[in-house]
Write a protein that holds these residues in place. Structure first.
Motif, PDB file in Angstrom:
ATOM      1  N   THR A 166       0.832  -1.208   0.000  1.00 18.82           N
ATOM      2  CA  THR A 166       0.000   0.000   0.000  1.00 18.82           C
ATOM      3  C   THR A 166       0.866   1.257   0.000  1.00 18.82           C
ATOM      4  O   THR A 166       0.530   2.250  -0.654  1.00 18.82           O
ATOM      5  CB  THR A 166      -0.944   0.029   1.214  1.00 18.82           C
ATOM      6  N   GLN A 175      -7.621   3.383   2.907  1.00 18.98           N
ATOM      7  CA  GLN A 175      -7.431   2.264   1.974  1.00 18.98           C
ATOM      8  C   GLN A 175      -6.477   1.222   2.555  1.00 18.98           C
ATOM      9  O   GLN A 175      -6.702   0.017   2.440  1.00 18.98           O
ATOM     10  CB  GLN A 175      -6.890   2.783   0.637  1.00 18.98           C
ATOM     11  N   THR A 176      -5.417   1.702   3.189  1.00 22.09           N
ATOM     12  CA  THR A 176      -4.440   0.782   3.765  1.00 22.09           C
ATOM     13  C   THR A 176      -5.057  -0.051   4.881  1.00 22.09           C
ATOM     14  O   THR A 176      -4.816  -1.262   4.977  1.00 22.09           O
ATOM     15  CB  THR A 176      -3.219   1.552   4.282  1.00 22.09           C
ATOM     16  N   HIS A 178      -8.113  -0.963   5.119  1.00 26.64           N
ATOM     17  CA  HIS A 178      -8.920  -1.998   4.465  1.00 26.64           C
ATOM     18  C   HIS A 178      -8.028  -3.109   3.908  1.00 26.64           C
ATOM     19  O   HIS A 178      -8.373  -4.301   3.988  1.00 26.64           O
ATOM     20  CB  HIS A 178      -9.758  -1.382   3.350  1.00 26.64           C
ATOM     21  N   ALA A 179      -6.876  -2.744   3.346  1.00 27.60           N
ATOM     22  CA  ALA A 179      -5.957  -3.751   2.812  1.00 27.60           C
ATOM     23  C   ALA A 179      -5.474  -4.686   3.917  1.00 27.60           C
ATOM     24  O   ALA A 179      -5.303  -5.893   3.690  1.00 27.60           O
ATOM     25  CB  ALA A 179      -4.770  -3.074   2.132  1.00 27.60           C
ATOM     26  N   ALA A 217      -8.029  -2.996  -2.200  1.00 28.27           N
ATOM     27  CA  ALA A 217      -8.289  -1.773  -1.433  1.00 28.27           C
ATOM     28  C   ALA A 217      -8.198  -0.547  -2.327  1.00 28.27           C
ATOM     29  O   ALA A 217      -8.993   0.399  -2.188  1.00 28.27           O
ATOM     30  CB  ALA A 217      -7.294  -1.672  -0.283  1.00 28.27           C
ATOM     31  N   GLN A 218      -7.260  -0.558  -3.251  1.00 29.77           N
ATOM     32  CA  GLN A 218      -7.122   0.542  -4.208  1.00 29.77           C
ATOM     33  C   GLN A 218      -8.381   0.686  -5.055  1.00 29.77           C
ATOM     34  O   GLN A 218      -8.781   1.797  -5.428  1.00 29.77           O
ATOM     35  CB  GLN A 218      -5.901   0.290  -5.090  1.00 29.77           C
ATOM     36  N   THR A 222     -13.538  -3.172   0.749  1.00 28.80           N
ATOM     37  CA  THR A 222     -13.469  -2.823   2.163  1.00 28.80           C
ATOM     38  C   THR A 222     -13.293  -4.059   3.045  1.00 28.80           C
ATOM     39  O   THR A 222     -13.493  -5.193   2.607  1.00 28.80           O
ATOM     40  CB  THR A 222     -14.750  -2.091   2.614  1.00 28.80           C
ATOM     41  N   SER A 223     -12.930  -3.804   4.297  1.00 28.82           N
ATOM     42  CA  SER A 223     -12.842  -4.856   5.311  1.00 28.82           C
ATOM     43  C   SER A 223     -13.214  -4.257   6.657  1.00 28.82           C
ATOM     44  O   SER A 223     -13.346  -3.038   6.794  1.00 28.82           O
ATOM     45  CB  SER A 223     -11.426  -5.440   5.367  1.00 28.82           C
TER      46      SER A 223
END
Length: 449
Positions: A166, A175-176, A178-179, A217-218, A222-223
């Motif tokens: 990320t 985003q990170t 979520h990654a 994620a990019q 989502t998570s």
């Protein structure tokens, strides 16, 4: 913030200006070592099987397959290169992780950087981000996770690798985070697979999964923000429910983990748990001229938990031999050295070796911490002598690092093992240059003599 959010904030904000010239050089050394070991592993059965698997995925391009003429999509290349770089068990380690950091970072990072044209300077800062996250998590949870049977190179490494990817792609903090959750969804790897193809698969999978997590994620996938620390989350499942937030609170604090925990470069292509024993044993062999036929038995005493990975006591294959204290000792005494040729099936099956295996006895002392690490080697000869050597500081460790010249010699030996041509010195210089590209690093190597 949750642990996922802490990692996200750190990875997104990390400033490459924190990298001193010494740290950049450490990154370059690690890249050269990991790549050279990956090239040396190209002819191993697991690597050939991984390459055959890639063929079933269809054509791809964008990233090189180390030591091979072809290319593949970044995810596929990262998987193959991770397998090839881990199958020999010759890749570097760091003590807090109880495993191998670079093999779950460089295959993913170089594949992404090659595909996206990202310069070496960003690669270096991404590597440091991933290493930082791995070591912080490892200090909190690696001992418990390892005791549970997790292959922490993969199960912890995947989190650091996702954070590194990320950062490389300049994802934001959200985003990170979520990654990281997506990486948790893919974290795996068992120590029961040591001595089989599946061990190197676990390293390859961690690389491919890290790229997948970052790319998803990019794209907006989502998570859960609680994937790391919920009652059903990573800390509870992989460890003992440790407070990961406390461990991650020092992310990015100077000095960085790469400077303090450091890297340990392997001199022998087998499990690191044998290396102190081998240093002491080979020194005694050289000093006293002792051969296998002169020895009645060998006793090894080590720091707590040091022998846990050595699960094959009567190995019959080269891969099993890499996780056998008994084989390492017998081969060192018979041959006077340990190298890539030590770990063929034929070498392990030699009658003199197999006959001596029951006469190697190893034990770890009681205790809760593997640190400080040490090994005591005792040789009992057939003429009644007892000769011993204790090894604390290991050559190649962070305390006694290999010189650049010794590292380049290792790389050239790896290349020669598979008939590969490359200039390790030129590669090290390119890997140290923040403006260079992965293509520059690879372009001075030839696939076959």
């Amino acid at each position: 913030m949750t642990p996922s959010e802490q990692i996200g904030a750190f990875a997104a904000a990390f400033d490459a200006e924190a990298l001193t010239p010494a740290l950049r050089h450490d990154c370059a050394r690690s890249l050269l070592d990991t790549y050279a070991v990956g090239v040396a592993g190209k002819n191993e059965p697991a690597s050939a099987r991984a390459l055959a698997y890639l063929a079933t995925l269809g054509a791809g391009s964008g990233a090189s397959l180390w030591g091979c003429a072809g290319r593949a999509a970044p995810e596929a290349a990262a998987f193959y290169n991770g397998v090839a770089a881990h199958v020999l068990d010759y890749d570097d380690v760091t003590s807090p992780l109880r495993g191998h950091p670079s093999v779950v970072l460089w295959p993913a990072l170089t594949a992404l950087a090659q595909a996206d044209g990202i310069a070496m300077g960003r690669l270096q800062s991404a590597y440091v981000v991933g290493f930082e996250v791995m070591c912080k998590l490892a200090k909190a949870a690696a001992v418990d996770a390892y005791a549970k049977g997790w292959h922490v190179t993969a199960s912890i490494g995947i989190i650091g690798a996702a954070a590194a990817c990320t950062h490389l792609l300049a994802l934001d903090a959200e985003q990170t985070a979520h990654a990281i959750g997506i990486a948790v969804a893919q974290a795996a790897g068992t120590r029961a697979n040591f001595g089989s193809d599946a061990k190197s698969f676990q390293a390859g999978h961690a690389n491919a999964a890290a790229i997948r997590a970052a790319r998803l994620a990019q794209a907006g996938f989502t998570s859960s923000p609680d994937a790391m620390d919920a009652q059903q989350g990573y800390a509870a499942l992989y460890g003992q429910g440790q407070d990961l937030s406390a461990a991650l609170a020092t992310l990015g604090a100077v000095p960085l983990e790469l400077a303090t925990s450091g890297l340990e470069v392997k001199k022998y292509p087998l499990c690191y748990a044998t290396h102190r024993t081998l240093d002491g044993l080979l020194d005694l062999h050289a000093e006293h001229g002792i051969a296998l036929a002169d020895v009645e038995r060998v006793e090894i005493e080590t720091s707590p938990g040091a022998l846990v990975p050595l699960i094959h006591h009567r190995p019959t294959t080269g891969l099993q031999g890499k996780f056998s204290l008994e084989y390492a000792v017998a081969a060192a005494l018979l041959d006077g050295h340990i190298g890539l040729a030590t770990f063929t099936d034929e070498a392990v099956q030699r009658p003199a070796i197999q006959a001596f295996l029951p006469f190697v006895l190893g034990r770890s002392t009681p205790g809760d911490s593997i640190l400080p690490r040490w090994a005591l080697v005792r040789l009992y000869t057939r003429d009644g002598q007892r000769i011993e050597r204790k090894v604390d500081a290991l050559r190649g460790s962070a305390a006694l690092p290999l010189t650049d010249e010794a590292l380049m010699a290792k790389a050239m030996d790896c290349y020669g093992w598979v008939g590969f041509q490359a200039d390790a010195g030129a590669q090290l210089a390119i890997a140290s240059d923040p403006a260079a590209r992965v293509e520059d690093f690879l372009s001075i190597a030839r696939h076959e003599k």
